[in-house]
Design a protein around this motif. Structure first.
Motif, PDB file in Angstrom:
ATOM      1  N   PHE A 342       0.862  -1.182   0.000  1.00 49.48           N
ATOM      2  CA  PHE A 342       0.000   0.000   0.000  1.00 49.48           C
ATOM      3  C   PHE A 342       0.896   1.228   0.000  1.00 49.48           C
ATOM      4  O   PHE A 342       1.685   1.437   0.912  1.00 49.48           O
ATOM      5  N   VAL A 343       0.784   2.030  -1.045  1.00 49.77           N
ATOM      6  CA  VAL A 343       1.480   3.296  -1.138  1.00 49.77           C
ATOM      7  C   VAL A 343       0.601   4.200  -2.007  1.00 49.77           C
ATOM      8  O   VAL A 343      -0.128   3.716  -2.872  1.00 49.77           O
ATOM      9  N   ILE A 344       0.634   5.486  -1.767  1.00 55.67           N
ATOM     10  CA  ILE A 344      -0.278   6.401  -2.453  1.00 55.67           C
ATOM     11  C   ILE A 344       0.329   6.895  -3.771  1.00 55.67           C
ATOM     12  O   ILE A 344       1.475   7.352  -3.799  1.00 55.67           O
ATOM     13  N   PHE A 345      -0.453   6.785  -4.854  1.00 52.99           N
ATOM     14  CA  PHE A 345      -0.039   7.273  -6.170  1.00 52.99           C
ATOM     15  C   PHE A 345      -0.892   8.478  -6.546  1.00 52.99           C
ATOM     16  O   PHE A 345      -2.127   8.425  -6.475  1.00 52.99           O
ATOM     17  N   TYR A 346      -0.229   9.548  -6.975  1.00 61.66           N
ATOM     18  CA  TYR A 346      -0.960  10.726  -7.429  1.00 61.66           C
ATOM     19  C   TYR A 346      -1.400  10.560  -8.890  1.00 61.66           C
ATOM     20  O   TYR A 346      -0.925   9.666  -9.603  1.00 61.66           O
ATOM     21  N   ASP A 347      -2.286  11.433  -9.303  1.00 66.44           N
ATOM     22  CA  ASP A 347      -2.758  11.445 -10.679  1.00 66.44           C
ATOM     23  C   ASP A 347      -1.565  11.561 -11.627  1.00 66.44           C
ATOM     24  O   ASP A 347      -0.677  12.400 -11.425  1.00 66.44           O
ATOM     25  N   GLY A 348      -1.515  10.726 -12.657  1.00 67.79           N
ATOM     26  CA  GLY A 348      -0.422  10.765 -13.623  1.00 67.79           C
ATOM     27  C   GLY A 348       0.735   9.855 -13.286  1.00 67.79           C
ATOM     28  O   GLY A 348       1.747   9.845 -13.997  1.00 67.79           O
ATOM     29  N   GLU A 349       0.617   9.070 -12.213  1.00 64.87           N
ATOM     30  CA  GLU A 349       1.719   8.192 -11.809  1.00 64.87           C
ATOM     31  C   GLU A 349       1.428   6.725 -12.113  1.00 64.87           C
ATOM     32  O   GLU A 349       1.940   5.825 -11.455  1.00 64.87           O
ATOM     33  N   SER A 350       0.625   6.483 -13.136  1.00 67.57           N
ATOM     34  CA  SER A 350       0.332   5.093 -13.510  1.00 67.57           C
ATOM     35  C   SER A 350       1.587   4.375 -13.992  1.00 67.57           C
ATOM     36  O   SER A 350       1.685   3.145 -13.876  1.00 67.57           O
ATOM     37  N   ASP A 351       2.568   5.143 -14.513  1.00 70.77           N
ATOM     38  CA  ASP A 351       3.825   4.529 -14.947  1.00 70.77           C
ATOM     39  C   ASP A 351       4.595   3.958 -13.760  1.00 70.77           C
ATOM     40  O   ASP A 351       5.284   2.936 -13.884  1.00 70.77           O
TER      41      ASP A 351
END
Length: 482
Positions: A342-351
């Motif tokens: 579990f770690v938080i990804f911001y918008d645009g970090e799908s890569d």
């Protein structure tokens, strides 16, 4: 002609159903033998049951316990004008209290207090706990954390207390309570202490006398555990699970470096300003560490990255509320053997998510925040379907929006793509909601049809839970009933 399995075979079969309470409930209705075996298992860890948080179950438990009270206790309650209804006027079929291996004084108090008996609350709790004390001959777990819930039972006359292996308590309980525990219990494997005041000498003695302490949980809001640190070092080689929960910036935690055999480490501080001292731990190597959880505030990402560089190779689970791209990018490099993340990804970090799936081939479960400012469900679905490994089987999505609804098109596309994978593992999709948990999926009829369709095809299993339920599962044995 009917064939009856031997009792020992039935016992062994039913033991496998311990975690499946619904099936055990159905076994109660088969015949008296099946009922007796099922009841013993259901009541063994009754306070650990997930159903304990339902609306009806607590009331039925209290009524059953009242029915099981000895006649002298019932007479005493009657004389004090305390009347609690029981399921039936007939005597109980079983001595339910004798089946219990767990005693939660805190939860008994909550059950009784919910009935608004006013001045009679303590008396009812006293009588129920005394009944347990006389009937339980092998107690495994005791939960007693709130000093205001003082009960009048004597530990020396509690025959099952010597078998105690797990204790959840408050530092503010009477010194006499800790004294008798230290005399009777030397084989505690798990201790959880909530500090509302400094540790008494008797509590220190209790900790010191344990022979094989493996799990330690310390929680501090007002009190301090710093006085027991020298005693904790005695157990530094046996403790494999260490959980620290605090908002007290004056507490020391450099002692953690001594616990070189740690397998699980939870480091929870609400005030991130005190994390500067975490830099002392970033270079320490914990060669057996498999689970690291840093909820709420996180130390500086560069400290955590260095810690992962030294300790990430053996990690199977890493959970943090941090949302730093550099830290997320470092995870697949330092933690290639992760199974849960579990770690938080911001918008645009799908890569970044894609890179984690490609490099962490053992990953089985991931929890992801979606919504405003974070990845969309569509991005998550596409990345999971296209890049997760054959081992992957559980996706948890958290969205705090009360109005957001997952697109039916995106949902079905995800299920189709998952079904087209070479790996045919059943996918567990868990939706975690802060509020109004059903709006996320259930207020959309099309979504419900899609879910039922792919559930029936054996492609997906859906769980919808609240954030509170999910947190409770994460901290499965951290019960402080305040």
């Amino acid at each position: 002609m009917t064939c009856q399995l031997p009792i020992d075979c039935l016992n062994e079969i039913f033991e496998y159903l311990e975690e499946d309470s619904h099936t055990l409930y159905s076994c109660l209705l088969v015949n008296h033998l099946w009922c007796e075996i099922s009841v013993r298992i259901l009541w063994r860890y009754i306070w650990n049951s997930k159903e304990i948080y339902s609306i009806k179950m607590p009331t039925s438990i209290l009524n059953t316990l009242i029915a099981c009270l000895p006649n002298e206790s019932k007479k005493l309650l009657h004389e004090n004008k305390i009347f609690i209804s029981t399921p039936t006027s007939k005597p109980p079929l079983f001595n339910y209290a004798a089946f219990c291996k767990v005693l939660s004084i805190d939860y008994i108090y909550r059950l009784v207090n919910s009935r608004s008996l006013k001045d009679g609350n303590h008396l009812v709790v006293d009588e129920i706990v005394k009944m347990f004390a006389k009937q339980i001959y092998s107690l495994k777990k005791l939960v007693y954390c709130n000093e205001q819930q003082y009960v009048k039972f004597s530990l020396p006359y509690f025959p099952g207390i010597s078998d105690l292996s797990e204790l959840h308590c408050s530092s503010s309980l009477s010194s006499n309570f800790f004294y008798w525990l230290s005399q009777l219990c030397h084989n505690l494997q798990s201790i959880s202490i909530s500090f509302y005041c400094d540790a008494s000498d008797e509590l220190k003695e209790l900790i010191s006398l344990q022979n094989n302490l493996k799990s330690l949980t310390l929680s501090s809001d007002e009190g301090s555990w710093k006085d027991i640190v020298p005693i904790l070092t005695k157990h530094s080689h046996t403790i494999t699970r260490l959980r620290l929960y605090s908002d007290n910036r004056d507490l020391p935690y450099s002692f953690i470096s001594l616990f070189t055999n740690l397998q699980e480490f939870v480091f929870s501080y609400m005030d991130g300003s005190i994390f500067e001292d975490f830099k002392m731990l970033q270079y320490v190597k914990f060669s057996k560490l498999q689970s690291l959880n840093i909820p709420y505030q996180c130390p500086k990402p560069e400290y955590v990255m260095k810690f992962l560089e030294n300790n990430g190779k053996n990690l199977k689970k890493f959970h943090t509320d941090e949302s730093n791209k550099g830290l997320s990018l470092s995870i697949p490099n330092f933690c290639p053997n992760l199974k849960s993340l579990f770690v938080i990804f911001y918008d645009g970090e799908s890569d970044v998510l894609k890179n984690i799936f490609i490099k962490c081939q053992y990953l089985e479960s991931i929890k992801i925040w979606c919504g405003d400012g974070f990845l969309s469900e569509k991005e998550v679905f596409e990345t999971v379907a296209n890049y997760s490994s054959d081992n992957f089987c559980e996706l948890k999505i958290y969205n705090e929006s009360c109005t957001h609804v997952i697109s039916s098109k995106d949902l079905e596309s995800f299920f189709i793509n998952w079904n087209n994978r070479i790996s045919k593992k059943l996918l567990t999709l868990t939706i975690i909601k802060e509020n109004d948990i059903y709006a996320y999926l259930h207020n959309n009829d099309e979504n419900m049809k899609i879910i039922e369709k792919y559930k029936n095809l054996g492609i997906v299993r859906i769980n919808i839970i609240t954030y509170e339920d999910e947190s409770r599962e994460e901290e499965d044995d951290y019960y402080f009933y305040n």
